[in-house]
Design a protein around this motif. Structure first.
Motif, short mmCIF file in Angstrom:
data_model
loop_
_atom_site.label_atom_id
_atom_site.label_comp_id
_atom_site.label_asym_id
_atom_site.label_seq_id
_atom_site.Cartn_x
_atom_site.Cartn_y
_atom_site.Cartn_z
N ARG A 13 -9.48 -2.29 -5.87
CA ARG A 13 -8.10 -1.87 -5.93
C ARG A 13 -7.69 -1.31 -7.47
NH1 ARG A 13 -4.69 -5.63 -8.20
NH2 ARG A 13 -2.95 -5.13 -6.57
N PRO A 15 2.09 -1.17 -1.42
CA PRO A 15 2.32 -2.14 -0.41
C PRO A 15 2.11 -1.50 0.94
CG PRO A 15 4.57 -1.43 -1.46
CD PRO A 15 3.29 -0.74 -2.26
N LEU A 16 1.71 -2.43 2.04
CA LEU A 16 1.56 -1.84 3.42
C LEU A 16 3.03 -1.74 3.91
CD1 LEU A 16 -1.29 -4.17 4.64
CD2 LEU A 16 -1.30 -1.73 4.12
N SER A 17 3.98 -2.47 3.39
CA SER A 17 5.40 -2.18 3.81
C SER A 17 6.10 -1.03 3.37
CB SER A 17 6.44 -3.20 3.28
OG SER A 17 6.22 -3.56 1.96
#
Length: 456
Positions: A410, A448-450
């Protein structure tokens, strides 16, 4: 429809603030994008909320500069499009891809000034992944932004002017500093004497930090190599060698780093050519004296174009803005640009001397056990990387990343790329320029996945 701005400045540290100020003075309204909540950058970082501490408490000898820059930026707010807490994670087709408030946004640009700053340069040692070990920058951020220390008893380790500055800031704030461990030999500090003619105030102030630490009873050790961190769940102490002697110090936190590393990922994604810088031991975007790159409309300023410090960042920020103004066919004072370019070159000479006073520990891996974690994200050890190099006769850094997975996590190699390069070069007996550089990939930081499109 995506918007397009005439000028976008990425970053609101000293370079970004000075760039924005010069652009506004020329009648332009730049978009200023800032990851932080409040402008100032790392060096002049402001608390998340005003907590009663004075500028002197926060910035010490640099209080006047910090206050001036904060005041100047706040005065610019009606004249700029300021976007705090916004991450630029990609550049493609003259568009910036942004995230803010959980939304994905795009903004096109005609001219782009990247003032992306720098992060700590770190090297692995036994125990460096244990909770309680922080970078020097993180230790400073905790103190400035949140008003707290990283531990009750802290050891400072590494090399570079930041080592002594942050240690003194902790002592001044009432923190317990167990020791300052400099990886450079004491004799290297004699180089500071020749730096005085370039910036006597800066050098003498820096030298005074060490003297103040000693007066407060803080032990200074030189020519240090850490041998391990005590503790199983959290830092309990640090073991190190200083010359031929072995020492142990009880502590519950370690702050460390080896000077700074330029943040160049966005310049890479923008297509800027790079050159190898021997002093910084890394690849940097190629620019002229004013910060122009060979990519039309893209300019660089501040530590993201090469480590030179906050004063140099102010100079280069204004210079890059004047280059934008000049290249846009507007009036820019050539005498002012010449003066700024000369000042920038003098700062570079000062930085050359400081590197000799705080040298990179080139023999670092001679005493690092193979079981030491190199890449924290992917949990890759030093010996695993070396075995991958030998097993495949690797001579190129991106190939090492692909086959070892080091640098794939990451942080995108921010924490381990310097160490990877040093290991590959030393293992194969190559010079650092010969192994190439890690190519930047979007997103340059985790998303973020959102995340969703703005307006959807």
């Amino acid at each position: 429809m995506n918007e397009t701005a005439s000028v976008v400045v990425v970053g609101a540290g000293p370079a970004g603030i000075c760039a924005a100020k010069a652009l506004v003075a020329a009648g332009l309204r730049p978009v200023v994008i800032d990851e932080g909540l409040r402008a100032g950058g790392q060096i002049y970082r402001r608390p998340l909320v005003d907590d009663g501490r004075s500028a002197t408490d926060l910035y010490g000898s640099e209080a006047a500069k910090a206050t001036r820059l904060h005041r100047e930026f706040d005065a610019l707010l009606p004249s700029i499009d300021y976007r705090p807490q916004t991450l630029v994670w990609n550049i493609a087709d003259n568009q910036l891809h942004l995230t803010a408030n959980g939304e994905h946004q795009r903004i096109g640009f005609q001219n782009l000034i990247l003032t992306t700053g720098a992060t700590d340069r770190v090297l692995p040692f036994p125990g460096w992944t244990l909770p309680g070990v922080y970078t020097l920058g993180a230790a400073q951020t905790a103190l400035k932004a949140q008003g707290c220390t990283i531990g009750k008893r802290v050891v400072f380790l590494g090399s570079g002017p930041l080592l002594y500055l942050v240690a003194w800031q902790y002592v001044k704030a009432g923190g317990d500093v167990a020791a300052v461990l400099d990886t450079a030999p004491f004799a290297a500090k004699l180089n500071l004497l020749s730096a005085i003619r370039f910036d006597p105030r800066l050098v003498l102030t820096g030298m005074s930090y060490a003297a103040r630490l000693v007066r407060r009873g803080v032990k200074l050790h030189y020519n240090v190599r850490p041998t391990g961190v005590d503790g199983s769940q959290h830092v309990e102490g640090l073991n190190f060698k200083s010359g031929a002697k072995t020492h142990s110090i009880a502590c519950d936190a370690v702050a460390y780093g080896f000077a700074l590393r330029a943040e160049t990922q966005l310049a890479d994604l923008a297509g800027c050519p790079f050159r190898f810088d021997d002093r910084d031991r890394t690849w940097l975007p190629a620019t002229d004296d004013a910060g122009r790159t060979s990519c039309k409309g893209i300019y660089l300023a501040g530590d993201g174009s090469g480590i030179a410090g906050a004063d140099a960042a102010e100079i280069s920020g204004e210079l890059a803005a004047l280059a934008v103004i000049q290249d846009s066919g507007m009036a820019a004072d050539p005498r002012r640009m010449s003066v700024l370019a000369g000042a920038r070159r003098r700062k570079a000479k000062l930085r050359d001397i400081l590197e000799k006073a705080f040298p990179f520990p080139q023999n670092w891996f001679d005493q690092i056990p193979g079981a030491t974690t190199l890449c924290r994200c992917e949990e890759i050890t030093v010996s695993s990387v070396i075995d991958t190099v030998h097993g495949n006769d690797l001579r190129e850094l991106n190939r090492l990343k692909a086959l070892s997975r080091a640098g794939m996590g990451r942080c995108q190699g921010r924490m381990c790329s310097a160490a990877m390069a040093e290991i590959l070069a030393s293992t194969q007996k190559l010079k650092l320029p010969e192994i190439g550089r890690l190519r930047a990939q979007a997103p340059i930081k985790p998303l973020p996945l959102s995340l969703h499109e703005a307006g959807s």
